[in-house]
Design a protein around this motif. Structure first.
Motif, mmCIF file in Angstrom:
data_model
loop_
_atom_site.group_PDB
_atom_site.id
_atom_site.type_symbol
_atom_site.label_atom_id
_atom_site.label_comp_id
_atom_site.label_asym_id
_atom_site.label_seq_id
_atom_site.Cartn_x
_atom_site.Cartn_y
_atom_site.Cartn_z
ATOM 1 N N VAL A 1 18.285 34.411 7.228
ATOM 2 C CA VAL A 1 17.375 35.079 8.166
ATOM 3 C C VAL A 1 16.550 36.132 7.441
ATOM 4 O O VAL A 1 15.329 36.207 7.594
ATOM 5 C CB VAL A 1 18.168 35.704 9.345
ATOM 6 N N LYS A 2 17.215 36.946 6.638
ATOM 7 C CA LYS A 2 16.527 38.011 5.895
ATOM 8 C C LYS A 2 15.507 37.429 4.915
ATOM 9 O O LYS A 2 14.411 37.954 4.769
ATOM 10 C CB LYS A 2 17.535 38.881 5.163
ATOM 11 N N ALA A 3 15.866 36.352 4.242
ATOM 12 C CA ALA A 3 14.939 35.706 3.304
ATOM 13 C C ALA A 3 13.685 35.234 4.034
ATOM 14 O O ALA A 3 12.566 35.423 3.548
ATOM 15 C CB ALA A 3 15.622 34.541 2.599
ATOM 16 N N ASP A 4 13.881 34.653 5.200
ATOM 17 C CA ASP A 4 12.742 34.201 6.001
ATOM 18 C C ASP A 4 11.851 35.378 6.380
ATOM 19 O O ASP A 4 10.625 35.287 6.306
ATOM 20 C CB ASP A 4 13.252 33.463 7.246
ATOM 21 N N GLU A 5 12.455 36.491 6.771
ATOM 22 C CA GLU A 5 11.693 37.690 7.126
ATOM 23 C C GLU A 5 10.895 38.223 5.940
ATOM 24 O O GLU A 5 9.825 38.800 6.113
ATOM 25 C CB GLU A 5 12.630 38.788 7.638
ATOM 26 N N GLN A 6 11.427 38.055 4.726
ATOM 27 C CA GLN A 6 10.783 38.568 3.504
ATOM 28 C C GLN A 6 9.850 37.530 2.876
ATOM 29 O O GLN A 6 9.334 37.746 1.791
ATOM 30 C CB GLN A 6 11.845 38.959 2.474
ATOM 31 N N SER A 7 9.682 36.384 3.542
ATOM 32 C CA SER A 7 8.883 35.282 2.986
ATOM 33 C C SER A 7 9.384 34.887 1.600
ATOM 34 O O SER A 7 8.621 34.686 0.663
ATOM 35 C CB SER A 7 7.400 35.656 2.930
ATOM 36 N N CYS A 8 10.677 34.800 1.503
ATOM 37 C CA CYS A 8 11.357 34.527 0.241
ATOM 38 C C CYS A 8 12.176 33.248 0.400
ATOM 39 O O CYS A 8 12.637 32.943 1.499
ATOM 40 C CB CYS A 8 12.260 35.725 -0.069
ATOM 41 N N GLN A 9 12.332 32.508 -0.680
ATOM 42 C CA GLN A 9 13.173 31.325 -0.662
ATOM 43 C C GLN A 9 14.615 31.729 -0.973
ATOM 44 O O GLN A 9 14.844 32.552 -1.854
ATOM 45 C CB GLN A 9 12.707 30.327 -1.724
ATOM 46 N N LEU A 10 15.566 31.168 -0.249
ATOM 47 C CA LEU A 10 16.984 31.374 -0.543
ATOM 48 C C LEU A 10 17.566 30.012 -0.889
ATOM 49 O O LEU A 10 17.446 29.061 -0.114
ATOM 50 C CB LEU A 10 17.719 31.963 0.663
ATOM 51 N N ARG A 11 18.175 29.938 -2.066
ATOM 52 C CA ARG A 11 18.800 28.700 -2.489
ATOM 53 C C ARG A 11 20.238 28.983 -2.874
ATOM 54 O O ARG A 11 20.526 30.013 -3.485
ATOM 55 C CB ARG A 11 18.040 28.095 -3.654
ATOM 56 N N VAL A 12 21.130 28.082 -2.520
ATOM 57 C CA VAL A 12 22.562 28.281 -2.754
ATOM 58 C C VAL A 12 23.065 27.195 -3.693
ATOM 59 O O VAL A 12 22.947 25.997 -3.401
ATOM 60 C CB VAL A 12 23.344 28.245 -1.421
ATOM 61 N N VAL A 13 23.611 27.616 -4.823
ATOM 62 C CA VAL A 13 24.146 26.675 -5.802
ATOM 63 C C VAL A 13 25.630 26.483 -5.518
ATOM 64 O O VAL A 13 26.412 27.433 -5.563
ATOM 65 C CB VAL A 13 23.944 27.198 -7.241
ATOM 66 N N VAL A 14 25.973 25.244 -5.188
ATOM 67 C CA VAL A 14 27.367 24.927 -4.895
ATOM 68 C C VAL A 14 27.963 23.999 -5.951
ATOM 69 O O VAL A 14 29.180 23.785 -5.973
ATOM 70 C CB VAL A 14 27.541 24.310 -3.491
ATOM 71 N N GLY A 15 27.133 23.467 -6.814
ATOM 72 C CA GLY A 15 27.621 22.560 -7.848
ATOM 73 C C GLY A 15 28.395 21.422 -7.225
ATOM 74 O O GLY A 15 27.969 20.844 -6.236
ATOM 75 N N VAL A 16 29.540 21.147 -7.778
ATOM 76 C CA VAL A 16 30.422 20.122 -7.213
ATOM 77 C C VAL A 16 31.667 20.777 -6.629
ATOM 78 O O VAL A 16 32.708 20.142 -6.484
ATOM 79 C CB VAL A 16 30.806 19.054 -8.266
ATOM 80 N N CYS B 1 21.949 23.420 -3.835
ATOM 81 C CA CYS B 1 21.575 22.879 -5.141
ATOM 82 C C CYS B 1 22.822 22.637 -5.984
ATOM 83 O O CYS B 1 23.854 23.242 -5.761
ATOM 84 C CB CYS B 1 20.644 23.855 -5.868
ATOM 85 N N VAL B 2 22.670 21.776 -6.984
ATOM 86 C CA VAL B 2 23.772 21.430 -7.854
ATOM 87 C C VAL B 2 23.942 22.459 -8.966
ATOM 88 O O VAL B 2 25.049 22.751 -9.382
ATOM 89 C CB VAL B 2 23.571 20.016 -8.446
ATOM 90 N N GLU C 1 18.148 23.748 -11.199
ATOM 91 C CA GLU C 1 17.555 23.044 -10.069
ATOM 92 C C GLU C 1 17.083 24.046 -9.014
ATOM 93 O O GLU C 1 15.974 23.944 -8.498
ATOM 94 C CB GLU C 1 18.569 22.076 -9.444
ATOM 95 N N ALA C 2 17.918 25.014 -8.704
ATOM 96 C CA ALA C 2 17.582 26.005 -7.668
ATOM 97 C C ALA C 2 16.347 26.808 -8.042
ATOM 98 O O ALA C 2 15.519 27.123 -7.189
ATOM 99 C CB ALA C 2 18.773 26.932 -7.445
ATOM 100 N N ALA C 3 16.222 27.169 -9.302
ATOM 101 C CA ALA C 3 15.113 27.998 -9.748
ATOM 102 C C ALA C 3 13.798 27.249 -9.867
ATOM 103 O O ALA C 3 12.731 27.865 -9.858
ATOM 104 C CB ALA C 3 15.461 28.649 -11.083
ATOM 105 N N THR C 4 13.870 25.939 -9.941
ATOM 106 C CA THR C 4 12.643 25.170 -10.159
ATOM 107 C C THR C 4 12.222 24.296 -8.986
ATOM 108 O O THR C 4 11.229 23.586 -9.076
ATOM 109 C CB THR C 4 12.794 24.278 -11.409
ATOM 110 N N LEU C 5 12.954 24.301 -7.913
ATOM 111 C CA LEU C 5 12.591 23.494 -6.731
ATOM 112 C C LEU C 5 11.252 23.880 -6.183
ATOM 113 O O LEU C 5 10.842 24.991 -6.171
ATOM 114 C CB LEU C 5 13.636 23.660 -5.631
#
Length: 104
Positions: A60-75, A95-96, A100-104
């Motif tokens: 929610v906060k990322a959306d308010e800041q017009s920022c992308q939030l990506r979560v790396v869970v790997g395997v 993301c894996v 990947e997360a930084a370049t999507l």
């Protein structure tokens, strides 16, 4: 993407540790205007419901800041399953790996 901040989380995310993670993500997201915050959970051994709440709030906060939030869970099945069971995988970008997360 030029502005990428990575928050690495290790060990456990539970009722004891979630407030510190929430504070870190809040402070990180407040500094961002655009860009991307990557939450790396690949080295997390336990991920409880307080952690899920932190991620939902961060989205929610990322959306308010017009920022992308990506979560790396790997395997990591512990983290991935917690997120998928609650349906948060429909809201979060999973993301894996960090590259990947930084370049999507």
């Amino acid at each position: 993407m030029d502005d990428v901040l990575i928050v690495r989380v290790t060990d456990e995310v539970d009722v004891q540790t979630a407030p510190a993670l929430q504070q870190t993500l809040d402070e990180t997201l407040e500094r961002m205007t655009g860009g991307c915050v990557v939450v790396d959970l690949t080295d997390v051994a336990f991920f409880g419901s307080p952690g899920l709440a932190v991620l939902a709030n961060a989205a929610v906060k990322a959306d308010e800041q017009s920022c992308q939030l990506r979560v790396v869970v790997g395997v990591n099945p512990i983290v991935r399953r917690s997120i998928e069971v609650t349906g948060l995988d429909q809201v979060l970008v999973l993301c894996v790996n960090v590259v990947e997360a930084a370049t999507l």
